[in-house]
Design an enzyme around this catalytic site. Structure first.
Site, PDB file in Angstrom:
ATOM      1  N   HIS A 113      -2.415  29.132 -95.837  1.00 30.07           N
ATOM      2  CA  HIS A 113      -2.892  30.508 -96.053  1.00 30.07           C
ATOM      3  C   HIS A 113      -3.889  30.552 -97.210  1.00 30.07           C
ATOM      4  O   HIS A 113      -4.923  31.221 -97.137  1.00 30.07           O
ATOM      5  CB  HIS A 113      -1.717  31.436 -96.359  1.00 30.07           C
ATOM      6  CG  HIS A 113      -0.947  31.865 -95.152  1.00 30.07           C
ATOM      7  ND1 HIS A 113      -1.512  32.537 -94.095  1.00 30.07           N
ATOM      8  CD2 HIS A 113       0.364  31.705 -94.832  1.00 30.07           C
ATOM      9  CE1 HIS A 113      -0.586  32.788 -93.184  1.00 30.07           C
ATOM     10  NE2 HIS A 113       0.559  32.289 -93.610  1.00 30.07           N
ATOM     11  N   ASP A 123      -0.703  27.439 -89.458  1.00 33.62           N
ATOM     12  CA  ASP A 123       0.070  26.414 -88.747  1.00 33.62           C
ATOM     13  C   ASP A 123      -0.751  25.145 -88.569  1.00 33.62           C
ATOM     14  O   ASP A 123      -0.277  24.031 -88.830  1.00 33.62           O
ATOM     15  CB  ASP A 123       0.501  26.922 -87.367  1.00 33.62           C
ATOM     16  CG  ASP A 123       1.593  27.976 -87.441  1.00 33.62           C
ATOM     17  OD1 ASP A 123       2.172  28.160 -88.530  1.00 33.62           O
ATOM     18  OD2 ASP A 123       1.863  28.617 -86.412  1.00 33.62           O
ATOM     19  N   HIS A 172       2.489  25.220 -94.953  1.00 35.21           N
ATOM     20  CA  HIS A 172       2.039  26.435 -94.266  1.00 35.21           C
ATOM     21  C   HIS A 172       1.460  27.445 -95.261  1.00 35.21           C
ATOM     22  O   HIS A 172       0.387  28.019 -95.035  1.00 35.21           O
ATOM     23  CB  HIS A 172       3.211  27.056 -93.506  1.00 35.21           C
ATOM     24  CG  HIS A 172       2.871  28.337 -92.812  1.00 35.21           C
ATOM     25  ND1 HIS A 172       2.426  28.389 -91.509  1.00 35.21           N
ATOM     26  CD2 HIS A 172       2.907  29.626 -93.245  1.00 35.21           C
ATOM     27  CE1 HIS A 172       2.200  29.650 -91.181  1.00 35.21           C
ATOM     28  NE2 HIS A 172       2.500  30.418 -92.213  1.00 35.21           N
ATOM     29  N   GLU A 173       2.179  27.646 -96.366  1.00 31.86           N
ATOM     30  CA  GLU A 173       1.691  28.596 -97.374  1.00 31.86           C
ATOM     31  C   GLU A 173       0.393  28.102 -98.013  1.00 31.86           C
ATOM     32  O   GLU A 173      -0.511  28.899 -98.298  1.00 31.86           O
ATOM     33  CB  GLU A 173       2.763  28.822 -98.435  1.00 31.86           C
ATOM     34  CG  GLU A 173       3.966  29.600 -97.946  1.00 31.86           C
ATOM     35  CD  GLU A 173       3.578  30.951 -97.380  1.00 31.86           C
ATOM     36  OE1 GLU A 173       2.936  31.757 -98.088  1.00 31.86           O
ATOM     37  OE2 GLU A 173       3.889  31.206 -96.206  1.00 31.86           O
ATOM     38  N   GLU A 193      -1.669  33.225 -88.931  1.00 30.07           N
ATOM     39  CA  GLU A 193      -0.546  32.320 -88.724  1.00 30.07           C
ATOM     40  C   GLU A 193      -0.965  31.088 -87.933  1.00 30.07           C
ATOM     41  O   GLU A 193      -0.532  29.970 -88.224  1.00 30.07           O
ATOM     42  CB  GLU A 193       0.591  33.052 -88.011  1.00 30.07           C
ATOM     43  CG  GLU A 193       1.258  34.140 -88.841  1.00 30.07           C
ATOM     44  CD  GLU A 193       1.800  33.605 -90.152  1.00 30.07           C
ATOM     45  OE1 GLU A 193       2.477  32.582 -90.157  1.00 30.07           O
ATOM     46  OE2 GLU A 193       1.516  34.229 -91.190  1.00 30.07           O
TER      47      GLU A 193
END
Length: 502
Positions: free
Chosen positions: A157, A223, A153-154, A219
């Site tokens: 980003h 995701d 997930h990070e 987000e």
């Protein structure tokens, strides 16, 4: 030796935390008000609406500038928090991050990993290729795929350039945003999450509404990319939804949610979306990595008040209910070693060694038993043999160096670490142990050189300059060494100047 370099860093930062942060931010050319904004101390299960910490590479600044910012951020962060010096744990996290990055859309897949010794559940990504993981994440994620879902997930980003978009929405705010992240993450890793959120909110108050609206889209993208990365890497994409469900439960049963949730809103809809995405992926057979549970055992041991209490806990697990029997046995052996009971530890560890005599984690534990018994030659032979079979292994290299150090084989440790420091140039623990070894081997110039590198990596430039100047004075008649130290002195002065310009 495990926490000594953290202690040394903290000795150079004795001022109160808020004062140290303000001092650090002045080096970045800005000021930051801490604790001036009221904060929300409870959360609901509907949605936790706070600013976004996960972010990406920037399009407003050049990639080279971005790397410089990231490295400066990492140095300052290290100077303020307790990072893990567990080489086996560090190696595991780096391997996991690297493995996931290979399957992510990131253009630059080189990531610097910092493991924070903190029991809170948190992970973060910072522009310039920095990934941070709190040890508490291991305690929260029940298996490796759940752990990997947070990392993926990070990385999402970073790959989706959310940081660049944030800068576009807040023109000319590069440094305040980075400094706010530093303040929030440092405080979350030291004084606690509530203070961290106060720091972040104070820095970003002017753009708070736009960041909140932006965060929902960020987000969703992270995701999507994270789940795709999980599937491509051969991991179970269902783990993302499972992890979100655990996070949502935390908002219901705890006064404060995990740190990660304070910056990553979770709702029932988001969980449903994650499950729907994973259902569209190819089925991946569920797996439960034993290595992950071995790392959890190491972290849980470190979190116990005393080795004796750890022995009781792992013994109860081994003879009762546990997540992984080998991990419970491994944890018990480590606890018995820490409690000064090497004979009992060997009896506990032997079944694992019988099954996998060459596994690094077990070899290192067996060598620790030798060290407790003061059988140094056996420990060094055992580790050297393992390293010969696995050249370049970080945990085995540091284990062997530490064994030589404890055996007073300072010249052997010095040779090993001097060579390794050229390979692992950005690891403070390598430079710290090398400096200690140089000193006991009688190489005082080497002490100053290694200490300087250690302080550079921790953003303590004044100390680095002090050691370099000592080294220069001592090498007036050694042209080559003197020239190298003179050049490094110039490099550090430039780093200081850039820090003031940022």
């Amino acid at each position: 030796m495990t926490d000594s370099h953290n202690t040394l860093t903290r000795r150079c930062n004795k001022a109160p935390l808020t004062q140290r942060l303000r001092t650090g931010f002045k080096a970045l050319g800005i000021g930051l008000l801490l604790g001036t904004i009221p904060i929300v101390t409870t959360a609901t299960s509907e949605e936790i609406r706070l600013p976004e910490l996960g972010d990406s590479t920037s399009g407003v600044v050049s990639r080279q500038r971005e790397k410089e910012l990231g490295q400066m951020w990492l140095r300052m962060f290290r100077s303020q928090v307790k990072t893990s010096s567990d080489a086996l744990l560090q190696q595991y996290v780096e391997k996991t991050v690297k493995g996931l990055a290979e399957y992510s859309p990131l253009e630059d897949k080189s990531i610097d990993v910092v493991v924070v010794s903190n029991e809170t559940m948190n992970a973060f990504a910072v522009p310039g290729g920095i990934m941070g993981v709190h040890t508490g994440l291991f305690l929260f994620a029940e298996n490796e795929d759940q752990f990997a879902s947070v990392i993926a997930h990070e990385l999402g980003h970073l790959s989706q350039r959310h940081y660049a978009r944030s800068l576009e929405a807040q023109r000319n705010s590069t440094i305040p945003t980075l400094a706010g992240m530093l303040g929030a993450l440092v405080l979350a890793a030291t004084a606690g999450g509530e203070a961290g959120i106060a720091a972040m909110t104070a820095t970003q108050a002017a753009a708070l509404d736009s960041q909140l609206r932006f965060s929902r889209k960020n987000e969703q993208e992270a995701d999507r990319v994270g789940i795709e990365t999980l599937a491509k890497s051969g991991r179970n994409p269902d783990a993302a939804g499972e992890m979100f469900e655990q996070m949502l439960k935390a908002t219901r049963y705890y006064r404060r949610p995990p740190e990660f949730l304070l910056t990553h809103p979770v709702t029932e809809k988001r969980i449903a979306d994650a499950k729907l995405r994973s259902q569209r992926m190819e089925d991946v057979p569920p797996s439960d990595s034993r290595d992950y549970h071995l790392m959890r055992a190491r972290i849980r041991l470190a979190g116990e008040p005393t080795p004796q209490q750890a022995v009781k806990r792992f013994n109860a697990e081994l003879n009762g209910i546990n997540d992984n029997e080998d991990a419970a046995r491994y944890g018990l052996a480590l606890a018995q070693i820490a409690a000064g009971k090497p004979d009992m530890a060997l009896d506990t560890l032997q079944p694992l060694l019988d099954k996998e005599p060459s596994k690094a984690a077990f070899v290192l534990a067996r060598a620790d038993i030798d060290l407790v018994r003061e059988n140094y030659s056996s420990a060094t032979r055992r580790l050297q043999h393992a390293l010969d079979r696995n050249p370049g292994d970080h945990a085995l290299t540091m284990g062997l160096a530490n064994a030589h150090f404890k055996a007073s084989n300072y010249l052997a440790a010095e040779r090993l670490l001097a060579k390794y420091s050229r390979i692992r140039k950005k690891d403070p623990s390598v430079w710290y142990l090398l400096a200690e070894t140089h000193g006991l081997a009688g190489d005082i110039v080497g002490v100053h050189e290694a200490r300087a590198e250690y302080y550079i990596l921790n953003g303590i430039f004044d100390k680095a300059l002090q050691h370099l100047r000592h080294g220069i004075r001592m090498t007036k008649n050694e042209y080559q060494t003197n020239a190298i130290l003179e050049q490094r002195l110039k490099d550090v002065i430039k780093m200081q100047e850039k820090a003031r310009e940022l």
